[in-house]
Design a protein around this motif. Structure first.
Motif, mmCIF file in Angstrom:
data_model
loop_
_atom_site.group_PDB
_atom_site.id
_atom_site.type_symbol
_atom_site.label_atom_id
_atom_site.label_comp_id
_atom_site.label_asym_id
_atom_site.label_seq_id
_atom_site.Cartn_x
_atom_site.Cartn_y
_atom_site.Cartn_z
ATOM 1 N N MET A 8 0.846 -1.206 0.000
ATOM 2 C CA MET A 8 0.000 0.000 0.000
ATOM 3 C C MET A 8 0.881 1.255 0.000
ATOM 4 S SD MET A 8 -3.284 -0.830 2.410
ATOM 5 C CE MET A 8 -2.429 -1.407 3.859
ATOM 6 N N LEU A 9 1.982 1.159 0.739
ATOM 7 C CA LEU A 9 2.912 2.285 0.846
ATOM 8 C C LEU A 9 3.561 2.604 -0.504
ATOM 9 C CD1 LEU A 9 4.354 4.060 3.083
ATOM 10 C CD2 LEU A 9 6.102 2.294 3.137
ATOM 11 N N THR A 10 3.766 1.548 -1.312
ATOM 12 C CA THR A 10 4.492 1.735 -2.577
ATOM 13 C C THR A 10 3.586 1.814 -3.790
ATOM 14 O OG1 THR A 10 4.815 -0.658 -2.676
ATOM 15 C CG2 THR A 10 6.633 0.631 -1.804
ATOM 16 N N GLN A 11 2.305 2.001 -3.584
ATOM 17 C CA GLN A 11 1.436 2.223 -4.745
ATOM 18 C C GLN A 11 1.927 3.473 -5.463
ATOM 19 O OE1 GLN A 11 -2.575 2.329 -3.268
ATOM 20 N NE2 GLN A 11 -2.884 0.162 -3.641
ATOM 21 N N ARG A 12 2.130 3.334 -6.763
ATOM 22 C CA ARG A 12 2.796 4.405 -7.497
ATOM 23 C C ARG A 12 1.824 5.154 -8.401
ATOM 24 N NH1 ARG A 12 7.942 1.689 -10.020
ATOM 25 N NH2 ARG A 12 7.934 3.691 -11.096
ATOM 26 N N GLU A 20 2.425 7.605 -10.350
ATOM 27 C CA GLU A 20 2.946 7.930 -11.684
ATOM 28 C C GLU A 20 2.748 6.770 -12.663
ATOM 29 O OE1 GLU A 20 6.700 6.386 -9.523
ATOM 30 O OE2 GLU A 20 4.718 7.191 -9.049
ATOM 31 N N VAL A 21 2.796 5.511 -12.155
ATOM 32 C CA VAL A 21 2.521 4.345 -13.008
ATOM 33 C C VAL A 21 1.016 4.240 -13.260
ATOM 34 C CG1 VAL A 21 2.638 1.816 -13.151
ATOM 35 C CG2 VAL A 21 4.589 3.100 -12.251
ATOM 36 N N TRP A 22 0.238 4.514 -12.216
ATOM 37 C CA TRP A 22 -1.225 4.465 -12.337
ATOM 38 C C TRP A 22 -1.715 5.445 -13.402
ATOM 39 C CZ3 TRP A 22 -5.183 8.042 -11.180
ATOM 40 C CH2 TRP A 22 -6.475 7.498 -11.151
ATOM 41 N N LYS A 23 -1.084 6.638 -13.472
ATOM 42 C CA LYS A 23 -1.491 7.649 -14.467
ATOM 43 C C LYS A 23 -1.246 7.156 -15.891
ATOM 44 C CE LYS A 23 -0.914 11.666 -11.477
ATOM 45 N NZ LYS A 23 0.074 12.613 -10.959
ATOM 46 N N VAL A 24 -0.095 6.527 -16.111
ATOM 47 C CA VAL A 24 0.203 5.975 -17.444
ATOM 48 C C VAL A 24 -0.808 4.879 -17.779
ATOM 49 C CG1 VAL A 24 1.940 4.766 -18.853
ATOM 50 C CG2 VAL A 24 2.681 6.490 -17.199
ATOM 51 N N LEU A 54 -3.170 -3.459 -13.074
ATOM 52 C CA LEU A 54 -2.151 -2.465 -12.706
ATOM 53 C C LEU A 54 -0.926 -3.148 -12.097
ATOM 54 C CD1 LEU A 54 -1.215 0.468 -12.331
ATOM 55 C CD2 LEU A 54 -2.481 0.523 -10.171
ATOM 56 N N ASP A 55 -1.147 -4.201 -11.276
ATOM 57 C CA ASP A 55 -0.022 -4.949 -10.678
ATOM 58 C C ASP A 55 0.860 -5.567 -11.761
ATOM 59 O OD1 ASP A 55 -0.577 -4.386 -8.092
ATOM 60 O OD2 ASP A 55 -1.473 -6.321 -7.584
#
Length: 754
Positions: free
Chosen positions: A200-204, A206-210, A265-266
């Motif tokens: 949860m801490l490392t959900q990114r 910037e990757v989610w936006k792409v 997403l993963d």
């Protein structure tokens, strides 16, 4: 505990490691002490302490161990061979420049269990996928932070751990994530709950936006959406359909998504963090270049003073230094030979306090390790200071120890017009040294002097007798320092050392098998004065460049200047970490790390007019615009683990190549965030000779009061860069991986309108 970890613990050898053993740790012939070693329950950490010591203990991770050597395969264990049989002894070899760990077991069975057990654990680490490696990394942190070893962590401990992991975060946000992860509602996190907390801490974002840009429903990428991303962003136009399906099969963790032919997403993040999502073109990682051209058409990974572990005044001469260089893909090693007191030649840095090793031991080491990292030829550069008698002993050792591996005859019996290729010389060791006469005829023995005896003469070079005009020979013979042994001379075939008389002389008289050595200062002068002549000469003959004798700290010069004129054997002190070795590792990272890289076509044509300082005149001159959007960083290591401070990272991009291409630019620094800093800054460059350019990414901890501290780097050839959204997996100062530290960037390359 992960299932794979449970399986490995059932292995009989690993069970011995888990139970623990008292092993004798050996540092020298006189220092031998018992230490208790055991594998911890994570199947990853080896713990050891003195039997009598109180709380004093140390640990190291299996990920730090590169290999296990059996028997007396280190200088330390060789020195005690009479006291302890080979079947009790083994050596743990660590990555990078960390010293080896020499151990002696109490029984052959125990030694065998440790050797096999550690090898199995190393194999397990090597075969882990990206997700398993990341999970293991998180578990390692949990183990470090769980001081009372109760397998749980309260919020106060988690906050401390976050600081250790280089995270400075809002306490309210941290508590919110902590309570979400605490499924058992025990106000503490167990191992698996902590893994969830970390995810949860490392959900990114910037990757989610792409991901959102290409996903219609924001939940998954359908096959055609993933194809679209690969075509538009990653420039994978030719293979996008088939490739998209392969990526889903390879990286998608959800079986449901897989059956729908979709990527979550993963899965998308796992692909971007994989080797295929890295900045380095996968097809350039493996051996892919034409290896059938003459040796002079390749850059060759080359080492100077290979026998030294440290500096050249007081450092230790060691066989281990040869092993380390060869494992890094080095294909030209230096052997500095002097007369030994008992008739056996020794290797060390003459007239200094460096320790000595036997010449025959060096040759035995080369025999064993020459072709472990690469099948292509190894050049043995002989720095010969021995009397004729001991030179003959050297020749005997070379012939007897190396046998058929040593090339002693012409490949086809014909005097060559061009050098043979790496392909033709596979599995062969070539001797580079002085030779009596040429391959065309056999001359009488002539008095000769060493071709690059730098300690005595600084950068001055002494001409050899055979290189002087006939009328000078008689008076020169009286001054000569040493004679050459016929037996040693006869072992030199394609790498005959000669004195350099200028490019005009070389053009008219030189043979392809003759080669000269240049000090860095002389080479720099020639690059400046006659760059094109140097390039032309290097199309036919080999040239070797070596560091100035004044570099007593074993520092290095910048090799790029020498590669710019096509010099093949640009010898560096492999034992000295820093920019210069980063460039060397970067250039030779391609082509299977085989130690040979094919020069650009304009450096292989004997009539070339290429000069590094005149780009616009080159045929097919096409400058390129290179743009890096530095988006974010992930899990950057702390500069100093003991300090409570968090790093303030910045990213600098450096271009190395022809003079016109030398450039650097950097982002601003981010305060107190080494865990997930976000820059979103773009750095632009114009590259005029991309075929020769290297790109180096450096991450530093900004300090306004003093020099920035190094955090990590990665260097690669411009020609190996993949465009699109890519991760750069950072390396330490030693050039070893520091997972999961990385940068996330977007790269675009376009032609510049002239």
């Amino acid at each position: 505990m992960d299932p794979e970890g449970s399986r490995i613990q059932d292995d009989p050898d690993v069970k011995v490691l888990l139970a623990g053993s008292t092993l004798r740790k050996v540092k020298s012939r006189l220092w031998k002490k018992n230490r208790h070693f055991r594998l911890l329950a994570d199947s990853q950490t080896i713990w050891h302490k003195s039997r009598r010591a109180g709380r004093g203990h140390s640990t190291f991770s299996v990920t730090e161990v590169e290999a296990v050597r059996e028997g007396h395969q280190s200088e330390v264990l060789q020195s005690i061979a009479e006291d302890f049989p080979a079947d009790l002894c083994f050596t743990l070899v660590f990555h990078g420049r960390q010293g080896n760990l020499d151990l002696v077991a109490e029984s052959p069975e125990e030694a065998r269990a440790w050797i096999q057990g550690v090898r199995k654990l190393i194999h397990r680490v090597k075969t882990m996928d990206a997700k398993e490696k990341l999970d293991q990394w998180v578990r390692d942190w949990f183990q470090k932070a769980d001081k009372n070893k109760d397998g749980k962590m309260i919020f106060k401990e988690v906050k401390k751990l976050l600081k250790m992991m280089n995270v400075e975060m809002n306490e309210e946000h941290a508590w919110h994530l902590f309570t979400m992860a605490d499924k058992s509602e025990s106000d503490s996190l167990e191992m698996e709950e902590f893994v969830l907390f970390y995810k949860m801490l490392t959900q990114r974002d910037e990757v989610w936006k792409v991901f959102q840009d290409y996903s219609a429903d924001g939940e998954k990428l359908l096959l055609e959406e993933l194809e679209s991303f690969l075509k538009i962003e990653q420039h994978e136009e030719e293979r996008s359909a088939q490739y998209a399906q392969q990526l889903i099969d390879r990286y998608e963790p959800s079986e449901t998504a897989k059956t729908q032919g979709a990527m979550s997403l993963d899965g998308f993040q796992m692909y971007l963090c994989s080797q295929e999502g890295s900045i380095f073109k996968p097809e350039h990682v493996d051996l892919h270049q034409d290896m059938s051209q003459p040796l002079s058409h390749y850059f060759i990974s080359s080492s100077h003073n290979t026998y030294l572990m440290e500096d050249q005044l007081r450092g230790q001469s060691s066989l281990e230094a040869y092993i380390q260089a060869l494992k890094r893909g080095c294909r030209c090693v230096e052997v500095d030979c002097w007369d030994g007191s008992d008739g056996e030649p020794v290797v060390y840095h003459g007239h200094t306090l460096t320790s000595k090793i036997l010449f025959k031991d060096v040759i035995s080491t080369l025999k064993e390790y020459a072709f472990k990292a690469s099948d292509f030829p190894l050049i043995l550069s002989l720095e010969n200071h021995c009397c004729v008698e001991q030179q003959t002993v050297m020749a005997q050792h070379l012939s007897q120890i190396l046998g058929d591996t040593l090339l002693t005859t012409l490949l086809d019996g014909q005097v060559p017009q061009q050098l043979p290729s790496p392909q033709e010389l596979k599995g062969k060791i070539l001797l580079k040294a002085k030779k009596i006469g040429g391959l065309e005829c056999s001359l009488d023995e002539t008095d000769l002097v060493s071709d690059d005896d730098e300690m005595a003469n600084g950068d001055a070079e002494s001409p050899s007798a055979e290189d002087l005009p006939a009328e000078c020979l008689n008076q020169n013979e009286k001054k000569s320092k040493s004679k050459l042994s016929r037996e040693l001379s006869d072992l030199v075939v394609y790498c005959k050392s000669v004195h350099f008389h200028g490019f005009e002389h070389a053009r008219l008289h030189a043979k392809c098998y003759e080669m000269s050595s240049f000090s860095e200062s002389k080479a720099k002068r020639l690059v400046k004065e006659t760059g094109t002549d140097f390039v032309q000469c290097n199309t036919k003959q080999l040239s070797r460049i070596y560091p100035s004798g004044l570099r007593t700290d074993s520092s290095n010069y910048n090799p790029q200047e020498m590669w710019n004129v096509g010099c093949q054997i640009v010898a560096l002190n492999f034992q000295t970490a820093g920019l210069e070795m980063d460039l060397n590792d970067g250039l030779f990272r391609q082509n299977g790390c085989c130690g040979y890289v094919l020069k650009p076509d304009f450096m292989r044509d004997g009539n070339t007019q290429f000069s590094p300082d005149k780009q616009g005149e080159r045929q097919n001159y096409k400058p390129l615009h290179l743009s890096f959007q530095v988006i974010s960083g992930q899990q950057l290591p702390k500069v100093n683990q003991k300090e409570g401070s968090i790093v303030d990272p910045l990213v600098r991009v450096e271009i190395y190549g022809v003079p016109q291409d030398q450039a650097k630019d950097e982002t601003t620094h981010i305060n107190n965030n080494g865990f997930n800093p976000v820059w979103n800054e773009t750095l632009n460059f114009v590259v005029h000779t991309p075929e020769l350019a290297l790109v180096r990414f450096v991450v530093e901890d900004y300090d306004k009061a003093s020099r920035n501290d190094f955090i990590g780097q990665f260097t690669l050839p411009f020609t190996c860069i993949q465009t699109g959204y890519r991760h750069i997996h950072l390396l330490s100062k030693d050039g070893t991986a520091i997972p999961p530290a990385s940068l996330f960037i977007h790269i675009s390359i376009s032609e510049v309108t002239i």
